[in-house]
Scaffold this motif. Structure first.
Motif, mmCIF file in Angstrom:
data_model
loop_
_atom_site.group_PDB
_atom_site.id
_atom_site.type_symbol
_atom_site.label_atom_id
_atom_site.label_comp_id
_atom_site.label_asym_id
_atom_site.label_seq_id
_atom_site.Cartn_x
_atom_site.Cartn_y
_atom_site.Cartn_z
ATOM 1 N N MET A 1 60.988 -12.530 -1.658
ATOM 2 C CA MET A 1 59.915 -12.827 -0.706
ATOM 3 C C MET A 1 58.767 -11.847 -0.921
ATOM 4 S SD MET A 1 60.089 -12.925 3.480
ATOM 5 C CE MET A 1 61.395 -14.163 3.452
ATOM 6 N N THR A 2 57.552 -12.382 -1.001
ATOM 7 C CA THR A 2 56.379 -11.546 -1.228
ATOM 8 C C THR A 2 56.086 -10.672 -0.019
ATOM 9 O OG1 THR A 2 55.438 -13.294 -2.600
ATOM 10 C CG2 THR A 2 53.950 -11.551 -1.891
ATOM 11 N N PHE A 3 55.666 -9.458 -0.266
ATOM 12 C CA PHE A 3 55.318 -8.521 0.794
ATOM 13 C C PHE A 3 53.978 -8.919 1.387
ATOM 14 C CE2 PHE A 3 54.240 -4.583 2.874
ATOM 15 C CZ PHE A 3 55.462 -4.008 3.193
ATOM 16 N N THR A 4 53.902 -9.013 2.712
ATOM 17 C CA THR A 4 52.683 -9.431 3.398
ATOM 18 C C THR A 4 52.115 -8.279 4.219
ATOM 19 O OG1 THR A 4 53.435 -11.719 3.563
ATOM 20 C CG2 THR A 4 51.676 -11.037 5.050
ATOM 21 N N THR A 5 50.867 -7.948 3.958
ATOM 22 C CA THR A 5 50.176 -6.877 4.674
ATOM 23 C C THR A 5 48.985 -7.454 5.423
ATOM 24 O OG1 THR A 5 50.838 -5.129 3.133
ATOM 25 C CG2 THR A 5 48.837 -4.750 4.407
ATOM 26 N N PHE A 6 48.901 -7.125 6.705
ATOM 27 C CA PHE A 6 47.804 -7.562 7.574
ATOM 28 C C PHE A 6 46.923 -6.353 7.846
ATOM 29 C CE2 PHE A 6 46.880 -9.094 12.216
ATOM 30 C CZ PHE A 6 45.572 -9.398 11.861
ATOM 31 N N ILE A 7 45.647 -6.439 7.442
ATOM 32 C CA ILE A 7 44.698 -5.338 7.601
ATOM 33 C C ILE A 7 43.565 -5.781 8.511
ATOM 34 C CG2 ILE A 7 43.173 -3.695 6.441
ATOM 35 C CD1 ILE A 7 44.692 -4.305 3.834
ATOM 36 N N THR A 8 43.323 -5.055 9.587
ATOM 37 C CA THR A 8 42.170 -5.334 10.438
ATOM 38 C C THR A 8 40.981 -4.507 9.970
ATOM 39 O OG1 THR A 8 42.671 -3.611 12.077
ATOM 40 C CG2 THR A 8 43.698 -5.784 12.392
ATOM 41 N N GLY A 9 39.791 -4.952 10.333
ATOM 42 C CA GLY A 9 38.591 -4.236 9.898
ATOM 43 C C GLY A 9 38.469 -4.212 8.388
ATOM 44 N N ALA A 10 38.754 -5.363 7.750
ATOM 45 C CA ALA A 10 38.862 -5.399 6.288
ATOM 46 C C ALA A 10 37.591 -5.832 5.588
ATOM 47 C CB ALA A 10 40.004 -6.343 5.889
ATOM 48 N N SER A 11 36.504 -6.019 6.320
ATOM 49 C CA SER A 11 35.307 -6.569 5.684
ATOM 50 C C SER A 11 34.507 -5.541 4.892
ATOM 51 C CB SER A 11 34.398 -7.214 6.742
ATOM 52 O OG SER A 11 33.959 -6.245 7.682
ATOM 53 N N SER A 12 34.777 -4.266 5.091
ATOM 54 C CA SER A 12 33.999 -3.233 4.410
ATOM 55 C C SER A 12 34.780 -1.929 4.374
ATOM 56 C CB SER A 12 32.660 -3.012 5.132
ATOM 57 O OG SER A 12 32.882 -2.506 6.441
ATOM 58 N N GLY A 13 34.220 -0.951 3.693
ATOM 59 C CA GLY A 13 34.732 0.415 3.719
ATOM 60 C C GLY A 13 36.186 0.568 3.332
ATOM 61 N N LEU A 14 36.908 1.362 4.117
ATOM 62 C CA LEU A 14 38.303 1.671 3.803
ATOM 63 C C LEU A 14 39.179 0.431 3.858
ATOM 64 C CD1 LEU A 14 38.760 5.027 5.791
ATOM 65 C CD2 LEU A 14 37.755 4.642 3.528
ATOM 66 N N GLY A 15 38.922 -0.454 4.810
ATOM 67 C CA GLY A 15 39.732 -1.661 4.932
ATOM 68 C C GLY A 15 39.613 -2.555 3.723
ATOM 69 N N ALA A 16 38.389 -2.777 3.242
ATOM 70 C CA ALA A 16 38.179 -3.618 2.065
ATOM 71 C C ALA A 16 38.821 -3.005 0.830
ATOM 72 C CB ALA A 16 36.686 -3.836 1.840
ATOM 73 N N GLU A 17 38.690 -1.695 0.675
ATOM 74 C CA GLU A 17 39.273 -1.047 -0.504
ATOM 75 C C GLU A 17 40.798 -1.032 -0.427
ATOM 76 O OE1 GLU A 17 39.638 0.603 -4.174
ATOM 77 O OE2 GLU A 17 37.879 -0.319 -3.259
ATOM 78 N N MET A 18 41.370 -0.881 0.777
ATOM 79 C CA MET A 18 42.821 -1.005 0.901
ATOM 80 C C MET A 18 43.274 -2.394 0.473
ATOM 81 S SD MET A 18 44.249 1.067 4.249
ATOM 82 C CE MET A 18 42.956 0.622 5.425
ATOM 83 N N ALA A 19 42.519 -3.419 0.864
ATOM 84 C CA ALA A 19 42.864 -4.781 0.469
ATOM 85 C C ALA A 19 42.895 -4.908 -1.049
ATOM 86 C CB ALA A 19 41.869 -5.771 1.072
ATOM 87 N N ARG A 20 41.892 -4.378 -1.716
ATOM 88 C CA ARG A 20 41.852 -4.433 -3.187
ATOM 89 C C ARG A 20 43.074 -3.743 -3.798
ATOM 90 N NH1 ARG A 20 36.466 -2.696 -1.856
ATOM 91 N NH2 ARG A 20 34.969 -4.418 -2.078
ATOM 92 N N GLN A 21 43.378 -2.559 -3.286
ATOM 93 C CA GLN A 21 44.453 -1.777 -3.896
ATOM 94 C C GLN A 21 45.832 -2.352 -3.571
ATOM 95 O OE1 GLN A 21 44.134 2.489 -3.833
ATOM 96 N NE2 GLN A 21 41.902 2.469 -3.924
ATOM 97 N N PHE A 22 46.022 -2.885 -2.367
ATOM 98 C CA PHE A 22 47.307 -3.498 -2.058
ATOM 99 C C PHE A 22 47.502 -4.803 -2.831
ATOM 100 C CE2 PHE A 22 47.409 -0.864 1.921
ATOM 101 C CZ PHE A 22 48.615 -0.216 1.624
ATOM 102 N N ALA A 23 46.429 -5.546 -3.061
ATOM 103 C CA ALA A 23 46.523 -6.751 -3.889
ATOM 104 C C ALA A 23 46.965 -6.385 -5.291
ATOM 105 C CB ALA A 23 45.182 -7.478 -3.919
ATOM 106 N N ALA A 24 46.435 -5.288 -5.811
ATOM 107 C CA ALA A 24 46.825 -4.837 -7.147
ATOM 108 C C ALA A 24 48.294 -4.434 -7.202
ATOM 109 C CB ALA A 24 45.945 -3.658 -7.584
#
Length: 252
Positions: A1-24
């Motif tokens: 089962m794929t790991f699912t991460t829910f990030i709030t405030g993801a449109s910019s800054g730290l949230g957006a970069e966390m999204a990029r790095q967790f996707a990787a």
């Protein structure tokens, strides 16, 4: 089962970069923010780099308790489970106390404290039902001591959510039937949209990618509490916690 991460405030800054790095790292992502147009661009960017990933977007104002609960439940329905919720959405507004701009401090406190509690409540409802999960609270190194001027409300809000995270973690220690971890992540000075307009030189500032990489590493290790990047913030946090306030002002 794929790991699912829910990030709030993801449109910019730290949230957006966390999204990029967790996707990787191979995570499927649920991303929320008030600004959905920027989420659309982020989703396209992530899928272009990682077409095998799943990325779902949700418009969310974290100061709306009902919306926070409904959105979190929708994420659970859409993905079938949520492995990790990162309580990241926040504001950095503020004004010196007594200068007649309490509206700015109030907005920060409502978003950063009450909004974080609403997100934690919604996440923990899902995790208790699943009997497992990882709650991540993004606090700040400013949570260690009081900060002056326009930083007073922000620092106070981050101290509050750090205490909240520790309180939830303490409760989970008494629940052996629940596999729920709670991490409080305290970033130091990381360049982001929240501070990009600060003109004066800030000590120890690192770029977004470097700072977020340290955050992601601590989150992946499920550390109970982490000051990141570890150098210099682990040592500075220890000094700040015991040093006279005059010394803390000079350090920061």
């Amino acid at each position: 089962m794929t790991f699912t991460t829910f990030i709030t405030g993801a449109s910019s800054g730290l949230g957006a970069e966390m999204a990029r790095q967790f996707a990787a790292l191979g995570h499927d992502l649920a991303l929320s923010a008030r600004r959905t147009d920027r989420l659309d661009a982020l989703k396209s960017e992530i899928l272009a780099a990682h077409p095998e990933r799943r990325v779902e977007l949700y418009a969310l104002d974290v100061t709306d308790d009902d919306a926070v609960l409904a959105t979190t439940q929708q994420v659970k329905t859409d993905f079938g489970h949520i492995d990790r919720v990162i309580v990241n959405a926040g504001l950095g507004k503020g004004a010196p106390v007594g200068k007649g701009k309490n509206y700015a401090n109030r907005e920060t406190l409502v978003t950063n404290v009450l909004g974080a509690f609403a997100q934690a409540e919604a996440a923990m409802q899902v995790f208790r039902e699943q009997k497992k999960g990882h709650l991540v609270i993004i606090s700040s190194v400013t949570s260690v001591r009081g900060f002056p001027s326009s930083m007073t409300a922000y620092a106070a809000s981050k101290a509050a959510v750090a205490s909240m995270g520790e309180g939830i973690r303490s409760e989970m220690m008494g629940k052996p039937d629940l596999d729920i971890d709670v991490s409080v992540i305290c970033p130091g000075y990381i360049r982001s949209e929240m501070n990009e307009k600060v003109k004066q030189k800030v000590k120890y500032m690192v770029d977004t990618e470097t700072g977020v990489r340290a955050m992601v590493e601590a989150i992946e290790r499920r550390k109970a509490k982490a000051f990141v990047p570890a150098k210099p913030w682990e040592a500075l946090a220890r000094v700040m916690s015991v040093a006279p306030l005059q010394v803390v002002r000079k350090l920061m």
